[in-house]
Every structure is written in C-alpha cells, then in structure tokens.
Design a protein around this motif. Sequence first.
Motif, PDB file in Angstrom:
ATOM      1  N   PHE A 110      34.373  46.446  36.353  1.00 24.17           N
ATOM      2  CA  PHE A 110      35.263  46.368  37.505  1.00 24.17           C
ATOM      3  C   PHE A 110      34.909  45.174  38.398  1.00 24.17           C
ATOM      4  O   PHE A 110      35.799  44.487  38.915  1.00 24.17           O
ATOM      5  CB  PHE A 110      35.199  47.666  38.315  1.00 24.17           C
ATOM      6  CG  PHE A 110      36.031  48.775  37.750  1.00 24.17           C
ATOM      7  CD1 PHE A 110      37.402  48.834  37.980  1.00 24.17           C
ATOM      8  CD2 PHE A 110      35.448  49.770  36.978  1.00 24.17           C
ATOM      9  CE1 PHE A 110      38.171  49.856  37.451  1.00 24.17           C
ATOM     10  CE2 PHE A 110      36.210  50.795  36.452  1.00 24.17           C
ATOM     11  CZ  PHE A 110      37.575  50.841  36.688  1.00 24.17           C
ATOM     12  N   ILE A 111      33.621  44.932  38.568  1.00 28.09           N
ATOM     13  CA  ILE A 111      33.195  43.800  39.405  1.00 28.09           C
ATOM     14  C   ILE A 111      33.627  42.474  38.782  1.00 28.09           C
ATOM     15  O   ILE A 111      34.168  41.590  39.460  1.00 28.09           O
ATOM     16  CB  ILE A 111      31.671  43.835  39.615  1.00 28.09           C
ATOM     17  CG1 ILE A 111      31.282  45.052  40.462  1.00 28.09           C
ATOM     18  CG2 ILE A 111      31.195  42.548  40.283  1.00 28.09           C
ATOM     19  CD1 ILE A 111      29.786  45.231  40.626  1.00 28.09           C
ATOM     20  N   VAL A 112      33.397  42.338  37.470  1.00 33.76           N
ATOM     21  CA  VAL A 112      33.769  41.093  36.779  1.00 33.76           C
ATOM     22  C   VAL A 112      35.283  40.894  36.802  1.00 33.76           C
ATOM     23  O   VAL A 112      35.776  39.794  37.082  1.00 33.76           O
ATOM     24  CB  VAL A 112      33.236  41.108  35.335  1.00 33.76           C
ATOM     25  CG1 VAL A 112      33.783  39.922  34.553  1.00 33.76           C
ATOM     26  CG2 VAL A 112      31.712  41.075  35.334  1.00 33.76           C
ATOM     27  N   ALA A 113      36.025  41.964  36.514  1.00 37.79           N
ATOM     28  CA  ALA A 113      37.490  41.858  36.506  1.00 37.79           C
ATOM     29  C   ALA A 113      38.013  41.517  37.894  1.00 37.79           C
ATOM     30  O   ALA A 113      38.892  40.661  38.042  1.00 37.79           O
ATOM     31  CB  ALA A 113      38.100  43.172  36.018  1.00 37.79           C
ATOM     32  N   GLY A 114      37.475  42.178  38.916  1.00 37.12           N
ATOM     33  CA  GLY A 114      37.915  41.886  40.284  1.00 37.12           C
ATOM     34  C   GLY A 114      37.604  40.462  40.692  1.00 37.12           C
ATOM     35  O   GLY A 114      38.438  39.782  41.300  1.00 37.12           O
ATOM     36  N   ALA A 115      36.396  40.002  40.368  1.00 37.75           N
ATOM     37  CA  ALA A 115      36.018  38.633  40.714  1.00 37.75           C
ATOM     38  C   ALA A 115      36.892  37.618  39.976  1.00 37.75           C
ATOM     39  O   ALA A 115      37.282  36.589  40.553  1.00 37.75           O
ATOM     40  CB  ALA A 115      34.546  38.405  40.371  1.00 37.75           C
ATOM     41  N   LEU A 116      37.218  37.916  38.716  1.00 33.17           N
ATOM     42  CA  LEU A 116      38.035  36.995  37.928  1.00 33.17           C
ATOM     43  C   LEU A 116      39.464  36.922  38.469  1.00 33.17           C
ATOM     44  O   LEU A 116      40.023  35.829  38.630  1.00 33.17           O
ATOM     45  CB  LEU A 116      38.041  37.442  36.470  1.00 33.17           C
ATOM     46  CG  LEU A 116      38.750  36.531  35.465  1.00 33.17           C
ATOM     47  CD1 LEU A 116      38.141  35.142  35.486  1.00 33.17           C
ATOM     48  CD2 LEU A 116      38.649  37.126  34.057  1.00 33.17           C
ATOM     49  N   ILE A 117      40.049  38.085  38.774  1.00 36.27           N
ATOM     50  CA  ILE A 117      41.422  38.105  39.292  1.00 36.27           C
ATOM     51  C   ILE A 117      41.491  37.469  40.673  1.00 36.27           C
ATOM     52  O   ILE A 117      42.333  36.594  40.934  1.00 36.27           O
ATOM     53  CB  ILE A 117      41.947  39.547  39.338  1.00 36.27           C
ATOM     54  CG1 ILE A 117      42.049  40.130  37.926  1.00 36.27           C
ATOM     55  CG2 ILE A 117      43.312  39.607  40.017  1.00 36.27           C
ATOM     56  CD1 ILE A 117      42.329  41.618  37.900  1.00 36.27           C
ATOM     57  N   PHE A 118      40.596  37.889  41.560  1.00 29.68           N
ATOM     58  CA  PHE A 118      40.611  37.354  42.925  1.00 29.68           C
ATOM     59  C   PHE A 118      40.254  35.865  42.932  1.00 29.68           C
ATOM     60  O   PHE A 118      40.871  35.075  43.653  1.00 29.68           O
ATOM     61  CB  PHE A 118      39.621  38.129  43.799  1.00 29.68           C
ATOM     62  CG  PHE A 118      39.609  37.689  45.239  1.00 29.68           C
ATOM     63  CD1 PHE A 118      40.576  38.145  46.129  1.00 29.68           C
ATOM     64  CD2 PHE A 118      38.638  36.813  45.704  1.00 29.68           C
ATOM     65  CE1 PHE A 118      40.574  37.734  47.459  1.00 29.68           C
ATOM     66  CE2 PHE A 118      38.626  36.400  47.029  1.00 29.68           C
ATOM     67  CZ  PHE A 118      39.599  36.865  47.909  1.00 29.68           C
ATOM     68  N   GLY A 119      39.273  35.478  42.119  1.00 31.17           N
ATOM     69  CA  GLY A 119      38.869  34.074  42.072  1.00 31.17           C
ATOM     70  C   GLY A 119      39.980  33.169  41.565  1.00 31.17           C
ATOM     71  O   GLY A 119      40.180  32.059  42.094  1.00 31.17           O
ATOM     72  N   THR A 120      40.724  33.624  40.566  1.00 31.02           N
ATOM     73  CA  THR A 120      41.844  32.831  40.052  1.00 31.02           C
ATOM     74  C   THR A 120      42.928  32.669  41.105  1.00 31.02           C
ATOM     75  O   THR A 120      43.453  31.566  41.322  1.00 31.02           O
ATOM     76  CB  THR A 120      42.435  33.482  38.796  1.00 31.02           C
ATOM     77  OG1 THR A 120      41.406  33.629  37.808  1.00 31.02           O
ATOM     78  CG2 THR A 120      43.556  32.634  38.223  1.00 31.02           C
TER      79      THR A 120
END
Length: 225
Positions: free
Chosen positions: A80-90
């Motif tokens: 969840f942390i990786v997915a959230g960081a990837l979506i928000f970062g993009t």
Amino acid sequence: MKQTFTDLLRERAEERRALLGCALWMFLETFAGIMRENITNIIMQNKNIIYLALGTASILLLPLLAMLFTDQMVWDLIDFIVAGALIFGTGLAYELVAKKGGTMAYRVAVGIALAAAFLLVWMNLAVGIIGSEDNPVNLMYFGVLAIGILGATMARFRPQGMARTLITTALAQALVPVIALIINKPQVTSVEASMGVLGVLGLNAFFVMMFIGSALLFRRSRIRL
C-alpha cells in the motif's frame, strides 16, 4: 479600527466589566480569523495537490475492499505504501512539470511520458517484465527511468531538451531485452518464467512507442512555448 477599539474599552469600563476578558476574547477572535484566512489561502494555492491526495486514497480503497470481500488480492502494508507513493508521486510530478509549458502538446507529452514510467515501474514491481519480478535483469528498466530523469533535469524541462531525452529513453528501453537475451537468455525464453521472447519484445515496443510519441509532442510544443 483604533476608534472602535477605544470605544469598546470605554463601554466595558463604564459597565465595570473586566477588560482582561475582553482583551482575551478579541485576541482569540483575531487569531481564529487569521488562521481561517491562512488555511483558506493554503487550500486555494494547493487544491490540486489536495485533490491528488484524496484521489490516491480513493484508488487505494479498491484493493483494500478487494481484500476484505474476496481472496483474489493480498497486499501488505509495504504494498500500500509503495502503490500510494507511486500514484501520488506520478500525479505530483505531472502537476509540477506540466505547468511549465503553456501548450496542450507540452502537457500531453508530459502525461504520456509519466504514464509510461508509471506503467513500467508498476508492471516491474508487480509481476516483472522479463521473467518474474525477482529476475535481476528487470533492474535495467530502472536504469531506463534514471536516464529519463537525469536528462529531464539537465534539460530543465525545456521542450527541445525533453524531446532528446525521450528519444534517448526510448533507445535505452529498446536495448533492454536485447541485453537481457545476451546475458540471461534461458530466463528470457522460458515459457514458465516469462511471456516469451515475442511477448517481451512486444511489450517493450509499446513502451518505446510511448516514449517516442512523447518526444514528438515535445518537439511540436517547442515552437509555441
């Protein structure tokens, strides 16, 4: 304001009411007004980022609900942390970079490049492109992204420099399966471990076309910026 304040103090003094309570009330009211105004300004200036954070949270609710009601998806906290960081970062990268260009072509070019980078990372982390996600050959794709990030930084996100960077990124993307076949052919060609040579080449061609398409749009936006 000075006269109003003086009249208010005189009125309370005539009524023999404590001035300390009045001063405290006025201080709290003024402080609340200042905080309310500052919060409103922050929200207005960063509303897109707030919307992005809310959108990211909403997207992450989908796998959470899937875990609660089905057994088809199992994510841990790191996922969840990786997915959230990837979506928000993009999304944040698009918000910061796209506004540097004044044309629709520039914004679409940024969107395509970031979408390609997002999909490349997501697929690599989820299932792997060459073999499984544990195949070290897939680390070369992060080198492709490093080339794009370094080139964009050196170009200062100017259209002409971005176009050259995306062409270089596309070339690096195309070379990854070739290098993988040379150094690790058994894992690339194994049907059990991967989608096969044609599948790997086709998927890489898809990313190459995305990067080239973004580069062409950056070249087109150069004239109008």
